[in-house]
Design an enzyme around this catalytic site. Structure first.
Site, mmCIF file in Angstrom:
data_model
loop_
_atom_site.group_PDB
_atom_site.id
_atom_site.type_symbol
_atom_site.label_atom_id
_atom_site.label_comp_id
_atom_site.label_asym_id
_atom_site.label_seq_id
_atom_site.Cartn_x
_atom_site.Cartn_y
_atom_site.Cartn_z
ATOM 1 N N GLU A 1 0.980 3.170 11.468
ATOM 2 C CA GLU A 1 -0.552 3.645 11.013
ATOM 3 C C GLU A 1 -0.998 4.501 11.729
ATOM 4 O OE1 GLU A 1 -3.045 0.397 10.473
ATOM 5 O OE2 GLU A 1 -1.742 -0.900 9.357
ATOM 6 N N GLY B 1 3.346 12.484 5.379
ATOM 7 C CA GLY B 1 3.049 11.294 6.385
ATOM 8 C C GLY B 1 1.679 10.922 6.415
ATOM 9 N N PHE C 1 0.905 -1.229 -0.050
ATOM 10 C CA PHE C 1 -0.079 -0.044 -0.079
ATOM 11 C C PHE C 1 0.909 1.257 -0.129
ATOM 12 C CE2 PHE C 1 -2.173 3.424 2.449
ATOM 13 C CZ PHE C 1 -3.564 3.536 1.653
ATOM 14 N N ALA C 2 0.973 1.818 -1.173
ATOM 15 C CA ALA C 2 1.997 3.110 -1.342
ATOM 16 C C ALA C 2 1.289 4.336 -1.219
ATOM 17 C CB ALA C 2 2.693 2.803 -2.535
ATOM 18 N N GLY D 1 20.602 -5.583 34.114
ATOM 19 C CA GLY D 1 21.890 -5.465 33.236
ATOM 20 C C GLY D 1 21.487 -6.638 31.963
ATOM 21 N N GLU E 1 4.616 9.515 1.644
ATOM 22 C CA GLU E 1 5.809 10.432 1.015
ATOM 23 C C GLU E 1 6.589 10.974 1.706
ATOM 24 O OE1 GLU E 1 4.196 12.840 -2.040
ATOM 25 O OE2 GLU E 1 2.878 10.933 -2.928
ATOM 26 N N GLU F 1 0.632 11.243 18.184
ATOM 27 C CA GLU F 1 0.184 12.564 17.847
ATOM 28 C C GLU F 1 -1.204 12.520 17.234
ATOM 29 O OE1 GLU F 1 3.884 12.206 19.729
ATOM 30 O OE2 GLU F 1 3.346 11.685 17.640
#
Length: 389
Positions: A363, A134, A126-127, A340, A130, A367
């Site tokens: 996805e 976003g 799924f493109a 540790g 960019e 924010e």
């Protein structure tokens, strides 16, 4: 209000739980060793082999409609399954699936793209994201101009899941800049052989995104998915297809991590006593248990709304936000409990740490979820009293 599982739901969940324990969890040491050697943790052929095993027992196409050979399970059942799959960091999913927007394909496209994808013969991506766009779909700069019976695509996509391995992309491009996103964006089915190129992006995790470059890529007009100019609606449908499934996976991951922490706390001694008897450790475990339980019901509530045909966007955003934040807090506590050793690569905790960090970005970032939740409340689309009003 009945919070119990049906016999069918319990049986299905238990089968997946056993499958994960029997077939997938034992692969973890090998997957870790390969990843740390710079190799893919699990090959596609190995995934296909596991999918074939599951298919023999009917597990094929979890949410794919029965008319396409799938199980057509409910959102709640799917969430329960995802939680079980989340108990391992091995990247596995059951076969027989296809992106939900592919079901909008016409009959010819279904034969060429949808059905082969369901059968695992083709791989898609799924493109839409960019470098400069976003979550802001109005900032898409990839363009497609019509030239005879073709569309010519130019632009770049980034952080595309599966982009390095896909043989076709569902690529979104601006076809009419004056109309904006509503009416000016179109989705195209673009085969790799049409000329687009991909380059893997190295990340701190193992999910393997890629950058895609479209340089004068010619796509025939018959490869428009849906209608010209209606790509935005398809994009929203894809994005909203199931945000509750990401925090559903987080449930399983957090359960497994806290189990690891408790086992370590019972055996690790300081000053003559197991650290499980230390209040500081007990409180970390208690807080984690409360948060996992809260996340479980947020996810199931969102899934219930999906199954009921309600507007579940607010519930899904809440579950996605809470799940990402709390999963990261829990894995941090688990690492702290291990001390540790948790920070070393001798244990898989650091692997989980890197894996779960993605939940706060993928996805829709934290924010974006907060923005969505707040806007829905302030504009009166949702009530602070929740789904019950």
């Amino acid at each position: 209000m009945d919070f119990s599982l049906t016999d069918e739901e319990r049986h299905t969940r238990d089968w997946v739980r056993n499958f994960v324990q029997r077939e997938i969890t034992p692969l973890e040491p090998t997957v870790l060793r390969r990843e740390r050697a710079g190799q893919p943790g699990i090959s596609y052929d190995e995934i296909l082999e596991l999918r074939v095993k599951a298919r023999k027992f009917g597990f094929w196409g979890i949410q794919t409609p029965p008319e396409y050979g799938g199980m057509g399970l409910s959102a709640i059942m799917t969430a329960l399954i995802e939680a079980e799959l989340g108990r391992t960091f091995v990247q596995f999913s059951f076969g027989g699936a296809a992106d939900n927007i592919l079901f909008h394909a016409n009959e010819s496209q279904k034969q060429e793209y949808l059905l082969p994808t369901i059968e695992g013969q083709r791989r898609s991506c799924f493109a839409i994201t960019e470098p400069g766009a976003g979550s802001d779909l109005q900032a898409i700069r990839t363009t497609a101009r019509q030239d005879g019976d073709d569309w010519v695509i130019n632009g770049e996509k980034t952080f595309i899941t599966g982009g390095a391995d896909a043989d076709f992309a569902m690529v979104f491009a601006v076809t009419d800049a004056e109309k904006g996103v509503n009416g000016g964006v179109t989705c195209f089915l673009a085969d790799r052989e049409m000329g687009w190129k991909s380059e893997p992006i190295d990340t701190m995790g193992e999910w393997g995104p890629a950058a895609l470059v479209f340089d004068e890529v010619r796509v025939p007009a018959r490869n428009v998915l849906g209608e010209v100019g209606q790509g935005f609606a398809l994009a929203m449908q894809w994005i909203g297809r199931g945000r509750y499934l990401l925090p559903a996976r987080a449930i399983g991951a957090c359960e497994r991590l806290v189990e690891m922490a408790m086992e370590h706390a019972r055996t690790r001694e300081t000053f003559g006593k197991p650290i499980a008897e230390r209040q500081a450790i007990q409180w970390m475990i208690a807080d984690s248990a409360v948060e996992i339980e809260a996340l479980r019901w947020l996810v199931l509530s969102a899934a219930f709304q999906v199954d009921s045909g309600l507007d579940s966007r607010q519930a899904q955003s809440i579950a996605k936000l809470y799940g990402g934040v709390k999963a990261n807090e829990i894995v941090d506590r688990v690492l702290q409990i291990h001390g540790g050793m948790g920070y070393t690569r001798e244990l898989p905790v650091e692997r989980w740490y890197r894996e779960l960090r993605l939940l706060r970005i993928y996805e829709g970032t934290d924010e974006i979820q907060r923005r969505t939740i707040a806007r829905n409340l302030l504009k009166g689309h949702s009530s602070i009293r929740g789904a019950l009003g």
